[in-house]
Design a protein around this motif. Structure first.
Motif, PDB file in Angstrom:
ATOM      1  N   SER A 291     -11.023  20.030 -10.008  1.00 46.43           N
ATOM      2  CA  SER A 291     -10.698  21.445 -10.377  1.00 46.43           C
ATOM      3  C   SER A 291      -9.092  21.788 -10.876  1.00 46.43           C
ATOM      4  CB  SER A 291     -10.782  22.492  -9.338  1.00 46.43           C
ATOM      5  OG  SER A 291      -9.959  22.040  -8.256  1.00 46.43           O
ATOM      6  N   GLY A 292      -8.425  20.516 -11.072  1.00 43.43           N
ATOM      7  CA  GLY A 292      -7.064  20.568 -11.546  1.00 43.43           C
ATOM      8  C   GLY A 292      -6.319  21.380 -10.783  1.00 43.43           C
ATOM      9  N   ASP A 293      -6.517  21.103  -9.152  1.00 42.29           N
ATOM     10  CA  ASP A 293      -5.466  21.743  -7.984  1.00 42.29           C
ATOM     11  C   ASP A 293      -4.429  20.635  -7.995  1.00 42.29           C
ATOM     12  OD1 ASP A 293      -4.449  22.479  -5.708  1.00 42.29           O
ATOM     13  OD2 ASP A 293      -6.523  23.245  -5.121  1.00 42.29           O
ATOM     14  N   LEU A 294      -3.252  21.180  -7.970  1.00 44.35           N
ATOM     15  CA  LEU A 294      -2.095  20.004  -7.648  1.00 44.35           C
ATOM     16  C   LEU A 294      -1.954  19.779  -6.210  1.00 44.35           C
ATOM     17  CD1 LEU A 294       0.450  21.349 -10.420  1.00 44.35           C
ATOM     18  CD2 LEU A 294      -0.790  18.916 -10.316  1.00 44.35           C
ATOM     19  N   ARG A 295      -2.241  20.817  -5.420  1.00 42.81           N
ATOM     20  CA  ARG A 295      -2.017  20.609  -3.993  1.00 42.81           C
ATOM     21  C   ARG A 295      -3.211  19.329  -3.347  1.00 42.81           C
ATOM     22  NH1 ARG A 295      -2.715  25.461  -0.368  1.00 42.81           N
ATOM     23  NH2 ARG A 295      -1.150  26.229  -1.475  1.00 42.81           N
ATOM     24  N   GLU A 296      -4.413  19.704  -4.008  1.00 38.65           N
ATOM     25  CA  GLU A 296      -5.431  18.603  -3.774  1.00 38.65           C
ATOM     26  C   GLU A 296      -5.237  17.262  -4.450  1.00 38.65           C
ATOM     27  OE1 GLU A 296     -10.340  18.106  -4.389  1.00 38.65           O
ATOM     28  OE2 GLU A 296      -9.268  19.515  -5.672  1.00 38.65           O
ATOM     29  N   ALA A 297      -4.645  17.442  -5.370  1.00 38.60           N
ATOM     30  CA  ALA A 297      -4.069  15.984  -6.195  1.00 38.60           C
ATOM     31  C   ALA A 297      -3.139  15.370  -5.157  1.00 38.60           C
ATOM     32  CB  ALA A 297      -3.522  16.148  -7.404  1.00 38.60           C
ATOM     33  N   ALA A 298      -2.016  15.880  -4.791  1.00 41.72           N
ATOM     34  CA  ALA A 298      -1.052  15.546  -3.889  1.00 41.72           C
ATOM     35  C   ALA A 298      -1.476  14.877  -2.432  1.00 41.72           C
ATOM     36  CB  ALA A 298       0.235  16.525  -3.531  1.00 41.72           C
ATOM     37  N   ALA A 299      -2.660  15.871  -2.044  1.00 41.31           N
ATOM     38  CA  ALA A 299      -3.348  15.282  -0.806  1.00 41.31           C
ATOM     39  C   ALA A 299      -4.028  13.896  -0.910  1.00 41.31           C
ATOM     40  CB  ALA A 299      -4.069  16.487  -0.369  1.00 41.31           C
ATOM     41  N   SER A 300      -4.623  13.693  -2.085  1.00 38.54           N
ATOM     42  CA  SER A 300      -5.652  12.618  -2.313  1.00 38.54           C
ATOM     43  C   SER A 300      -4.676  11.470  -2.866  1.00 38.54           C
ATOM     44  CB  SER A 300      -6.682  12.963  -3.016  1.00 38.54           C
ATOM     45  OG  SER A 300      -6.285  13.325  -4.444  1.00 38.54           O
ATOM     46  N   LEU A 301      -3.424  11.399  -3.346  1.00 39.21           N
ATOM     47  CA  LEU A 301      -2.791  10.614  -4.177  1.00 39.21           C
ATOM     48  C   LEU A 301      -2.781   8.965  -3.742  1.00 39.21           C
ATOM     49  CD1 LEU A 301      -1.141  10.026  -6.820  1.00 39.21           C
ATOM     50  CD2 LEU A 301       0.774  10.503  -5.401  1.00 39.21           C
ATOM     51  N   PHE A 302      -2.314   8.982  -2.484  1.00 35.68           N
ATOM     52  CA  PHE A 302      -2.013   7.666  -2.003  1.00 35.68           C
ATOM     53  C   PHE A 302      -3.271   7.047  -1.728  1.00 35.68           C
ATOM     54  CE2 PHE A 302       2.140   9.509  -1.464  1.00 35.68           C
ATOM     55  CZ  PHE A 302       2.790   8.633  -2.237  1.00 35.68           C
ATOM     56  N   ASP A 303      -4.457   7.720  -1.181  1.00 37.35           N
ATOM     57  CA  ASP A 303      -5.754   7.199  -0.787  1.00 37.35           C
ATOM     58  C   ASP A 303      -6.342   6.651  -2.015  1.00 37.35           C
ATOM     59  OD1 ASP A 303      -5.554   7.613   2.024  1.00 37.35           O
ATOM     60  OD2 ASP A 303      -6.392   9.451   1.716  1.00 37.35           O
ATOM     61  N   ARG A 304      -6.332   7.581  -3.150  1.00 39.89           N
ATOM     62  CA  ARG A 304      -6.875   7.307  -4.330  1.00 39.89           C
ATOM     63  C   ARG A 304      -6.241   5.768  -4.918  1.00 39.89           C
ATOM     64  NH1 ARG A 304      -9.989  10.223  -2.832  1.00 39.89           N
ATOM     65  NH2 ARG A 304     -10.710  12.271  -3.980  1.00 39.89           N
ATOM     66  N   LEU A 305      -4.812   5.840  -5.051  1.00 38.26           N
ATOM     67  CA  LEU A 305      -4.180   4.708  -5.381  1.00 38.26           C
ATOM     68  C   LEU A 305      -4.446   3.438  -4.832  1.00 38.26           C
ATOM     69  CD1 LEU A 305      -0.601   6.059  -6.152  1.00 38.26           C
ATOM     70  CD2 LEU A 305      -2.303   5.367  -7.741  1.00 38.26           C
ATOM     71  N   HIS A 306      -4.650   3.578  -3.316  1.00 36.74           N
ATOM     72  CA  HIS A 306      -5.034   2.381  -2.405  1.00 36.74           C
ATOM     73  C   HIS A 306      -6.551   1.775  -2.802  1.00 36.74           C
ATOM     74  CE1 HIS A 306      -1.906   1.574   0.224  1.00 36.74           C
ATOM     75  NE2 HIS A 306      -1.785   2.804   0.572  1.00 36.74           N
ATOM     76  N   THR A 307      -7.396   2.915  -3.095  1.00 35.60           N
ATOM     77  CA  THR A 307      -8.775   2.465  -3.423  1.00 35.60           C
ATOM     78  C   THR A 307      -8.892   1.912  -4.678  1.00 35.60           C
ATOM     79  OG1 THR A 307      -9.488   4.515  -2.221  1.00 35.60           O
ATOM     80  CG2 THR A 307     -11.254   3.573  -3.828  1.00 35.60           C
ATOM     81  N   LEU A 308      -8.229   2.255  -5.707  1.00 30.13           N
ATOM     82  CA  LEU A 308      -8.286   1.807  -7.059  1.00 30.13           C
ATOM     83  C   LEU A 308      -7.469   0.393  -6.984  1.00 30.13           C
ATOM     84  CD1 LEU A 308      -7.900   4.784  -9.388  1.00 30.13           C
ATOM     85  CD2 LEU A 308      -9.847   3.769  -9.043  1.00 30.13           C
ATOM     86  N   ASP A 309      -6.498   0.321  -6.506  1.00 31.94           N
ATOM     87  CA  ASP A 309      -5.564  -1.035  -6.314  1.00 31.94           C
ATOM     88  C   ASP A 309      -6.520  -2.029  -5.708  1.00 31.94           C
ATOM     89  OD1 ASP A 309      -3.483  -2.635  -6.587  1.00 31.94           O
ATOM     90  OD2 ASP A 309      -2.465  -2.003  -4.454  1.00 31.94           O
ATOM     91  N   ALA A 310      -7.413  -1.719  -4.752  1.00 34.54           N
ATOM     92  CA  ALA A 310      -8.327  -2.718  -4.132  1.00 34.54           C
ATOM     93  C   ALA A 310      -9.568  -3.251  -5.112  1.00 34.54           C
ATOM     94  CB  ALA A 310      -8.999  -1.953  -2.838  1.00 34.54           C
ATOM     95  N   THR A 311      -9.606  -2.857  -6.167  1.00 38.04           N
ATOM     96  CA  THR A 311     -10.495  -3.244  -7.175  1.00 38.04           C
ATOM     97  C   THR A 311      -9.740  -4.455  -7.863  1.00 38.04           C
ATOM     98  OG1 THR A 311      -9.715  -1.772  -8.943  1.00 38.04           O
ATOM     99  CG2 THR A 311     -11.399  -1.101  -7.575  1.00 38.04           C
TER     100      THR A 311
END
Ligand code: TXA
Ligand code: MG
Length: 313
Positions: free
Chosen positions: A264-284
């Motif tokens: 939804s383009g919500d910056l607070r949600e983006a901040a909250a998920s940033l490191f988890d998403r980076l770790h998940t994508l890094d693992a690929t």
């Protein structure tokens, strides 16, 4: 001066109300013996993102997590033997210990800025003790001031900087020490002084038998490699509207991607998920492309982190 943010008295009712606000994912400033902290439930990523929003911090620094006692703190980490000795001597008090996280620790990755260590503190101040015991969970708290301003040592200082941006301040009068906690970490089994503060280094040296050393900065060649910063192993490309070649795409808003920081383009949600998403994508193991993030509000801190992740190494 009248403020929009309510000031709670540090009595039983005030402490109970403050604990309820924390449980509801709200921000509560509270006194410790060092400085006033801006507290949020450390397990709630959205609440932790609000800390950065309220402080207007342009970057994500790892935060200190506060507990009522050492045994609650020890549930989340593996404390080295020397850390246990320092904890036994100085907790509760103005000492922060950095230790490796345990699997299943439950803390938001935004608290640790994606690191596999966390900073822990058991403050002695009486109302902080009662708040942490009533909340009965981990409370992330940086100093309760807007980014770049001096640390607050009274509720008035807190309100002068953060009025209207936080749910309440638990007013327990001026802080006794007025200087942040001393931070000790371990590198290759050796205690290091990460920040001088409320406990004298000499007192720490007495317990350890040797003075804590300086942190090891040798071998650092780029900001992304600083020990206190997490950077993915794979290459990162910013402002991408689509993946190229082998890339996985981290989306935002209308750019969906393989995973999204916030559909939804919500910056607070983006901040909250940033490191988890980076770790998940890094693992690929594949290079990571990231959709553009607007340079406003929490977007500043998100982009700061992404630029470090994308910096040449
Ligand atoms: O006295 C204090 O420590 C106050 C009160 C509120 O408890 N809190 C405080 O928090 O000063 P803050 O967020 O301003 O300081 C956190 C600092 C970071 O800047 C970083 O230097 C260090 O703690 N830190 C946190 N987590 C770390 C980690 N995993 N590794 C290394 N350093 C860490
Ligand atoms: Mg601070």
């Amino acid at each position: 001066m009248t403020y929009r943010t309510p000031r709670l008295g540090a009595d039983a009712d005030g402490v109970a109300a403050a604990a309820d606000l924390l449980r509801n994912g709200q921000l509560v400033a509270f006194a410790t013996e060092t400085v006033y902290g801006l507290g949020a439930d450390a397990r709630n990523a959205d609440a932790v993102a609000r800390i950065y929003e309220a402080k207007g911090r342009p970057s994500f620094n790892p935060l200190i997590v506060h507990f009522a006692d050492a045994s609650r703190a020890a549930d989340h980490v593996d404390l080295p033997r020397q850390a246990l000795e320092l904890a036994a001597t100085f907790w509760p008090g103005p000492l922060t210990l950095v230790a490796p996280l345990r699997p299943g620790h439950g803390l938001s990755s935004l608290v640790t800025a994606g690191l596999d260590t966390v900073a822990l503190r058991v403050p002695a101040q009486e109302s902080a003790q009662r708040l942490l015991a009533a909340f009965d969970g981990p409370v992330a708290a940086p100093s309760a001031n807007p980014s770049g301003r001096i640390s607050p040592t009274t509720a008035d200082h807190v309100l002068a900087g953060l009025d209207g941006r936080i749910a309440a301040v638990l007013d327990a009068g001026p802080c006794a020490i007025g200087l942040e906690s001393t931070i000790i970490g371990w590198e290759s089994g050796r205690a290091v002084l990460l920040r001088a503060g409320g406990i004298a280094v000499e007192d720490i040296a007495e317990v350890l038998g040797v003075p804590p050393g300086p942190p090891d900065t040798a071998g650092i060649t780029a900001p992304g490699q600083l020990g206190s910063h997490y950077a993915p192993g794979a290459a990162v490309r910013l402002n991408a509207s689509a993946a190229r070649g082998a890339e996985v795409l981290l989306g935002f808003g209308e750019i969906t991607g393989d995973l999204s920081l916030s559909k939804s383009g919500d910056l607070r949600e983006a901040a909250a998920s940033l490191f988890d998403r980076l770790h998940t994508l890094d693992a690929t193991g594949r290079p990571i492309a990231v959709a553009p993030i607007p340079e406003r509000g929490l977007g500043l801190a998100i982009n700061d982190r992404l630029r470090r992740a994308a910096a040449p190494r």
